[in-house]
Write a protein that holds these residues in place. Structure first.
Motif, PDB file in Angstrom:
ATOM      1  N   GLN A 166       4.395  10.850   0.303  1.00 16.49           N
ATOM      2  CA  GLN A 166       3.773   9.918   0.105  1.00 16.49           C
ATOM      3  C   GLN A 166       2.763   9.063   0.396  1.00 16.49           C
ATOM      4  O   GLN A 166       1.932   7.646   0.217  1.00 16.49           O
ATOM      5  N   SER A 177       0.208   5.407 -12.025  1.00 18.88           N
ATOM      6  CA  SER A 177      -0.958   6.965 -12.586  1.00 18.88           C
ATOM      7  C   SER A 177      -1.770   7.147 -12.756  1.00 18.88           C
ATOM      8  O   SER A 177      -2.723   7.677 -12.296  1.00 18.88           O
ATOM      9  N   PRO A 199       1.558   7.897  -3.849  1.00 18.81           N
ATOM     10  CA  PRO A 199       1.616   6.260  -4.216  1.00 18.81           C
ATOM     11  C   PRO A 199       0.806   5.647  -2.938  1.00 18.81           C
ATOM     12  O   PRO A 199       0.077   4.157  -3.749  1.00 18.81           O
ATOM     13  N   MET A 200       0.767   5.580  -1.578  1.00 22.46           N
ATOM     14  CA  MET A 200       0.211   4.757  -0.854  1.00 22.46           C
ATOM     15  C   MET A 200      -1.520   4.414  -1.155  1.00 22.46           C
ATOM     16  O   MET A 200      -2.426   3.664  -0.797  1.00 22.46           O
ATOM     17  N   THR A 201      -1.942   5.966  -1.574  1.00 20.03           N
ATOM     18  CA  THR A 201      -3.570   6.093  -2.008  1.00 20.03           C
ATOM     19  C   THR A 201      -3.248   4.342  -3.346  1.00 20.03           C
ATOM     20  O   THR A 201      -4.864   4.101  -3.610  1.00 20.03           O
ATOM     21  N   ARG A 202      -2.524   4.444  -4.256  1.00 22.23           N
ATOM     22  CA  ARG A 202      -2.311   3.667  -5.266  1.00 22.23           C
ATOM     23  C   ARG A 202      -2.863   2.173  -4.915  1.00 22.23           C
ATOM     24  O   ARG A 202      -2.724   1.205  -5.700  1.00 22.23           O
ATOM     25  N   ILE A 203      -2.058   1.974  -3.848  1.00 23.28           N
ATOM     26  CA  ILE A 203      -1.657   1.005  -3.519  1.00 23.28           C
ATOM     27  C   ILE A 203      -3.253   0.222  -2.667  1.00 23.28           C
ATOM     28  O   ILE A 203      -3.608  -0.815  -2.572  1.00 23.28           O
ATOM     29  N   MET A 231       2.832   1.991  -7.316  1.00 28.01           N
ATOM     30  CA  MET A 231       3.400   2.820  -5.981  1.00 28.01           C
ATOM     31  C   MET A 231       3.197   3.972  -6.944  1.00 28.01           C
ATOM     32  O   MET A 231       3.101   5.093  -7.317  1.00 28.01           O
ATOM     33  N   GLN A 232       3.374   3.414  -8.633  1.00 29.48           N
ATOM     34  CA  GLN A 232       4.176   4.820  -9.302  1.00 29.48           C
ATOM     35  C   GLN A 232       2.946   3.977 -11.047  1.00 29.48           C
ATOM     36  O   GLN A 232       3.512   4.613 -11.520  1.00 29.48           O
ATOM     37  N   MET A 273       2.830  -4.095  -4.759  1.00 28.39           N
ATOM     38  CA  MET A 273       3.174  -2.487  -4.088  1.00 28.39           C
ATOM     39  C   MET A 273       4.118  -1.698  -4.917  1.00 28.39           C
ATOM     40  O   MET A 273       3.869  -0.778  -5.182  1.00 28.39           O
ATOM     41  N   ARG A 274       5.474  -1.805  -5.866  1.00 26.95           N
ATOM     42  CA  ARG A 274       6.635  -1.138  -6.233  1.00 26.95           C
ATOM     43  C   ARG A 274       5.398  -0.105  -7.173  1.00 26.95           C
ATOM     44  O   ARG A 274       5.399   1.379  -7.746  1.00 26.95           O
ATOM     45  N   LYS A 307      -7.860   9.021   0.301  1.00 22.56           N
ATOM     46  CA  LYS A 307      -6.188   9.861   0.464  1.00 22.56           C
ATOM     47  C   LYS A 307      -6.538  10.130   1.910  1.00 22.56           C
ATOM     48  O   LYS A 307      -5.671  10.490   2.478  1.00 22.56           O
TER      49      LYS A 307
END
Length: 275
Positions: free
Chosen positions: A181, A151, A184-188, A148-149, A144-145, A166
């Protein structure tokens, strides 16, 4: 039969026709959905069936179990992929009579906090007893980390689709997440959809169907798992809908179930976070 109204007067033919029309419409509005087997047979064949649910609706897990049993009886079920277990965990190699403890261990299902085993265990065990492998499809917590990063995930949907995701993150967290946040949470969320889509492809078998069990937000055709499947990968989406919750989600078919009692999940979250 003569219809009497207004102190014994005979109703007009127009009134009788109107009353019969109203009764017919009411019957249609309350009519139970078709049997699960009939609906599944109308949707299939396909390489994958994405079956969405509202997590706290017991009727939805009953539908999932019925789908597993029906497809397994026909010898058409290649595998069951579940949002509730991490990608890389599976029951392959377990015998049909494996204990629930062995199945849970194989799937890494050691904690009931997020996904209660009593809710989903019957679905999982129906597949195991039929000799059908169950595979986790969700993004592992350890990944997950990095998600989150990442892009590059911002570009997997068009601008409108990304904004929808989003908005879903904001509303799903009851407006309690700081704006920093949201991305990053949307990327997860997007990485989860990609992981489930990848697992579906890995489990595809000629002439058979892979069943994905996930929340309605994950299976929606416009911004969910289907957007991460390659062109030509034949799939269908069946959304289970409790009352009006989730009405209008893009899908091939909708399975209506009774509305759930109202519950203020945001009040619970605010209390938890002291907000």
């Amino acid at each position: 039969m003569t219809l009497l109204v207004a102190a014994g007067r005979t109703a007009s033919p127009l009134l009788i026709a109107s009353l019969f029309l109203i009764a017919s419409l009411a019957a249609c509005a309350t009519r139970a959905p078709a049997a699960p087997e009939a609906m599944l047979d109308r949707l299939l064949p396909a390489q994958a069936l994405l079956l969405g649910e509202q997590h706290d609706a017991p009727e939805h897990q009953a539908l999932q179990k019925a789908a597993v049993e029906h497809l397994a009886r026909q010898g058409r079920l290649a595998a069951v992929v579940m949002e509730m277990a991490d990608q890389g965990r599976q029951t392959d190699g377990l015998p049909r009579d494996a204990t629930e403890a062995r199945v849970r261990e194989a799937l890494g299902w050691t904690d009931d906090t997020g996904w209660p085993w009593p809710t989903y265990g019957p679905v999982v065990m129906a597949a195991v007893r039929a000799g059908v492998p169950v595979a986790g499809g969700n993004l592992p917590r350890s990944s997950m980390r990095a998600a989150m990063q990442d892009s590059s995930l911002d570009g997997v949907l068009d601008t409108a689709g990304l904004e929808q995701q989003k908005t879903g993150i904001r509303e799903g967290h009851c407006g309690l997440l700081p704006e920093s946040q949201i991305a990053p949470m949307t990327r997860i969320q997007l990485a989860r959809d990609k992981a489930m889509a990848a697992t579906l492809q890995q489990r595809a078998r000629p002439g058979m169907t892979v069943l994905l069990i996930a929340g309605n937000g994950h299976v929606r055709q416009d911004i969910g798992v289907p957007r991460h499947l390659p062109a030509g990968f034949d799939h269908r989406v069946l959304v289970a809908q409790a009352g009006q919750a989730g009405a209008g989600l893009p899908a091939d078919a909708v399975w209506p179930t009774p509305a759930l009692p109202p519950q203020d999940h945001c009040a619970e979250l605010r209390q938890r976070f002291g907000r």
